[in-house]
Design an enzyme around this catalytic site. Sequence first.
Site: not given
Ligand code: COA
Length: 226
Positions: A95, A109, A120, A122, A166
């Site tokens: 947002s 908001l 917010h 991903l 990130y």
């Molecule tokens: C974080 C998230 C968006 C990553 O998406 P993804 O498509 O799995 O990402 P990737 O395919 O690049 O692989 C995972 C990578 O994410 C990172 N990662 C995922 N979950 C993680 C966690 N809980 N803590 C730390 N790093 C994490 C790692 O760096 C990992 O890298 P690696 O391949 O070197 O191990 C996904 O794991 C997810 O949806 N997690 C739950 C929700 C969340 O935590 N969202 C982010 C906060 S809003």
Amino acid sequence: MMSVVGAQPFIKPMQSSPSVSPGNQRRHTLPASEVRPLNTQDAISVFEIEREAFISVSGECPLHLDEVRHFLTLCPELSMGWFEEGRLVAFIIGSLWDQDRLTTDALTLHKPCGSTVHIHVLAVHRTFRQQGKGPLLMWRYLQYLRCLPNVRRAVLMCEDILIPFYRKSGFKVLGRCAITVANLTFTEMWYPISGHAYMRRNSEAIRFPQNPLTLPLTKTDEQVDV
Ligand SMILES: CC(C)(COP(=O)(O)OP(=O)(O)OC[C@H]1O[C@@H](n2cnc3c(N)ncnc32)[C@H](O)[C@@H]1OP(=O)(O)O)[C@@H](O)C(=O)NCCC(=O)NCCS
């Protein structure tokens, strides 16, 4: 105010998978892969992913169901969903925000005059993680934001463990976030939205860059952020 024109490139489906029936007439099946803005009908699917990703882990989640519906009603153009054969596998909800730093108000908001996109959440469906979908969807989203005329940056708050994740997407640390949720603390990160494809599209001198919605779903080494 967010321009509807600016959001137009987003509306177009990225791919469709027409199939040919025995009578040789085209019929449309669910696309194998599609990226599109979310709408309120997607809210339940969004929340199901959030429930597994966050609530089952910490008891909290970035957006509760009513907040998902709230933002998908107010600013659907700032959301992006990745669907595989009609099923939501990953999403981003954003947002607009109008201050330098996030405050508690930013959690609920939408500030239409703001130039900051507050991301917010991903999240990737559990069975589709570790496949690069999260970073790829974020990359597509950031490319898309460049098409929006008033957007200057994106910000998000994350737990410290996700800072490296990130950073790989180009975000930089802004500092400690003023917001805490339950016992959780967060770091605020930001990403500059430069280049403004919208402005360039309106300039005859420079060609409009590739529509982010028609970009491939596999990011190659050549496709770097600008
Ligand atoms: C974080 C998230 C968006 C990553 O998406 P993804 O498509 O799995 O990402 P990737 O395919 O690049 O692989 C995972 C990578 O994410 C990172 N990662 C995922 N979950 C993680 C966690 N809980 N803590 C730390 N790093 C994490 C790692 O760096 C990992 O890298 P690696 O391949 O070197 O191990 C996904 O794991 C997810 O949806 N997690 C739950 C929700 C969340 O935590 N969202 C982010 C906060 S809003």
